[in-house]
Design a protein around this motif. Structure first.
Motif, short mmCIF file in Angstrom:
data_model
loop_
_atom_site.label_atom_id
_atom_site.label_comp_id
_atom_site.label_asym_id
_atom_site.label_seq_id
_atom_site.Cartn_x
_atom_site.Cartn_y
_atom_site.Cartn_z
N THR A 181 -51.70 68.52 3.98
CA THR A 181 -50.65 67.52 4.00
C THR A 181 -49.97 67.43 5.22
O THR A 181 -50.54 68.39 6.24
CB THR A 181 -49.64 68.04 2.96
N GLY A 182 -49.20 66.54 5.56
CA GLY A 182 -48.54 66.52 6.93
C GLY A 182 -47.69 67.70 7.25
O GLY A 182 -47.96 68.22 8.53
N GLU A 183 -47.13 68.03 6.42
CA GLU A 183 -46.40 69.30 6.68
C GLU A 183 -47.24 70.43 6.88
O GLU A 183 -46.87 71.30 7.89
CB GLU A 183 -45.40 69.73 5.47
N ALA A 184 -48.43 70.66 6.04
CA ALA A 184 -49.10 71.76 6.43
C ALA A 184 -50.08 71.88 7.64
O ALA A 184 -50.14 72.73 8.42
CB ALA A 184 -50.24 71.99 5.15
N LEU A 185 -50.17 70.63 8.21
CA LEU A 185 -51.06 70.33 9.41
C LEU A 185 -49.91 70.66 10.62
O LEU A 185 -50.37 71.39 11.32
CB LEU A 185 -51.40 68.70 9.55
N ARG A 186 -48.79 70.16 10.49
CA ARG A 186 -47.80 70.50 11.37
C ARG A 186 -47.67 72.03 11.82
O ARG A 186 -47.62 72.43 12.78
CB ARG A 186 -46.21 69.75 11.09
N LEU A 187 -47.26 72.55 10.62
CA LEU A 187 -46.87 74.13 10.67
C LEU A 187 -48.13 74.95 11.08
O LEU A 187 -48.17 75.72 11.78
CB LEU A 187 -46.76 74.38 9.09
N PHE A 188 -49.61 74.37 10.55
CA PHE A 188 -50.80 75.11 11.12
C PHE A 188 -50.85 74.78 12.60
O PHE A 188 -51.17 75.93 13.37
CB PHE A 188 -51.97 74.38 10.25
N CYS A 189 -50.66 73.65 13.16
CA CYS A 189 -51.05 73.50 14.61
C CYS A 189 -49.52 74.05 15.39
O CYS A 189 -50.05 74.52 16.54
CB CYS A 189 -50.75 72.10 14.88
N THR A 190 -48.49 74.36 14.85
CA THR A 190 -47.62 75.11 15.51
C THR A 190 -47.79 76.54 15.67
O THR A 190 -47.35 77.32 16.64
CB THR A 190 -46.07 74.85 14.69
N ARG A 191 -48.45 77.14 14.80
CA ARG A 191 -48.72 78.33 14.49
C ARG A 191 -50.03 78.79 15.10
O ARG A 191 -50.28 80.00 15.60
CB ARG A 191 -48.80 79.11 12.98
N ILE A 192 -51.02 77.97 15.60
CA ILE A 192 -52.08 78.47 15.77
C ILE A 192 -52.33 77.69 17.36
O ILE A 192 -51.91 76.61 17.41
CB ILE A 192 -53.59 77.65 14.99
N GLY A 193 -53.00 78.33 18.11
CA GLY A 193 -53.20 77.97 19.46
C GLY A 193 -54.41 77.01 19.37
O GLY A 193 -54.91 76.67 18.42
N THR A 194 -54.90 76.74 20.65
CA THR A 194 -55.98 75.50 20.74
C THR A 194 -57.54 76.47 20.79
O THR A 194 -58.27 75.67 21.08
CB THR A 194 -55.97 74.82 22.11
N ASN A 195 -57.65 77.64 20.45
CA ASN A 195 -58.90 78.17 20.37
C ASN A 195 -59.59 77.94 19.17
O ASN A 195 -58.99 78.33 18.04
CB ASN A 195 -58.57 79.73 20.49
N LEU A 196 -60.63 77.12 19.30
CA LEU A 196 -61.26 76.77 17.93
C LEU A 196 -61.88 77.83 16.87
O LEU A 196 -62.00 77.54 15.92
CB LEU A 196 -62.30 75.78 18.40
N VAL A 197 -62.23 79.12 17.55
CA VAL A 197 -62.56 80.21 16.77
C VAL A 197 -61.34 80.67 15.93
O VAL A 197 -61.61 80.82 14.76
CB VAL A 197 -63.31 81.40 17.69
N GLU A 198 -60.36 80.69 16.32
CA GLU A 198 -59.38 81.03 15.70
C GLU A 198 -58.92 79.95 14.82
O GLU A 198 -58.46 80.54 13.53
CB GLU A 198 -57.86 81.45 16.46
N VAL A 199 -58.78 78.63 15.03
CA VAL A 199 -58.63 77.72 14.31
C VAL A 199 -59.63 77.97 13.00
O VAL A 199 -59.21 77.66 11.54
CB VAL A 199 -58.67 76.23 14.86
#
Length: 196
Positions: free
Chosen positions: A23-41
């Motif tokens: 969801t929009g809220e889930a995506l926003r929170l996910f991006c806030t909490r995770i850095g740009t390292n794709l392995v971590e994503v």
């Protein structure tokens, strides 16, 4: 790694490839909490998918429960607290970031970058540009524009120049002084947030 402004689109694509939607809220929170390292994503997405089971829609609550905040407390929250004049919260967030191992100069760099974006948004808003063009000129993903614009609007326009003077003094102090870097960052927060 990818650029931060590419993160929401990339997360959406990676989630879709795994058969889930955020969801929009889930995506926003996910991006806030995770850095740009794709392995971590990828790892955090896998944890989320295991958690939601057969559901294909990931909600904000799922992200809040499962996704570890790899930035511990985001610098966005720190800059928001500074912009609102919430000194106590800003100091708490600063100490949390430092305890998580963030380098003082990196924290300062991220604060300066964020305030530069706020100032740019503030100056461009008078031109009544469409949101997408405004976001492009500031160099951020349109997805983050609403929150950034709200912060920019709540920070008095006359306070940007004094704030950037403090940023410069703090940068010089961190690079040249043997003094405790925490004290310099605390003084910065008191100087910028205390003007509210």
């Amino acid at each position: 790694k990818i650029y931060e402004n590419q993160l929401p689109t990339k997360v959406r694509e990676m989630a879709s490839a795994k058969g889930v939607t955020l969801t929009g809220e889930a995506l926003r929170l996910f991006c806030t909490r995770i850095g740009t390292n794709l392995v971590e994503v990828d790892g955090e997405l896998e944890k989320l998918i295991s958690y939601v089971g057969n559901r294909t829609l990931i909600e904000g609550e799922d992200v809040a429960t499962i996704v570890s905040d790899t930035r511990v407390e985001s610098v966005f929250a720190l800059t928001e607290a500074i912009g609102k004049g919430d000194v106590d919260n800003a100091l708490r967030l600063l100490h949390r970031l430092l305890a998580d191992g963030q380098a003082p100069l990196m924290i300062l760099t991220m604060i300066v970058r964020h305030f530069r974006q706020m100032w740019r948004v503030r100056s461009l808003q008078a031109r009544n540009l469409p949101a997408r063009e405004l976001a492009s000129q500031v160099g951020i993903n349109p997805y983050f524009l609403k929150d950034l614009a709200a912060q920019a609007g709540s920070f008095d326009e006359n306070r940007y120049v004094p704030a950037f003077d403090l940023f410069l003094k703090t940068d010089l102090a961190l690079k040249s002084s043997g003094a405790e870097p925490v004290a310099h960052l605390e003084q910065l927060i008191l100087g910028v947030a205390g003007q509210v």
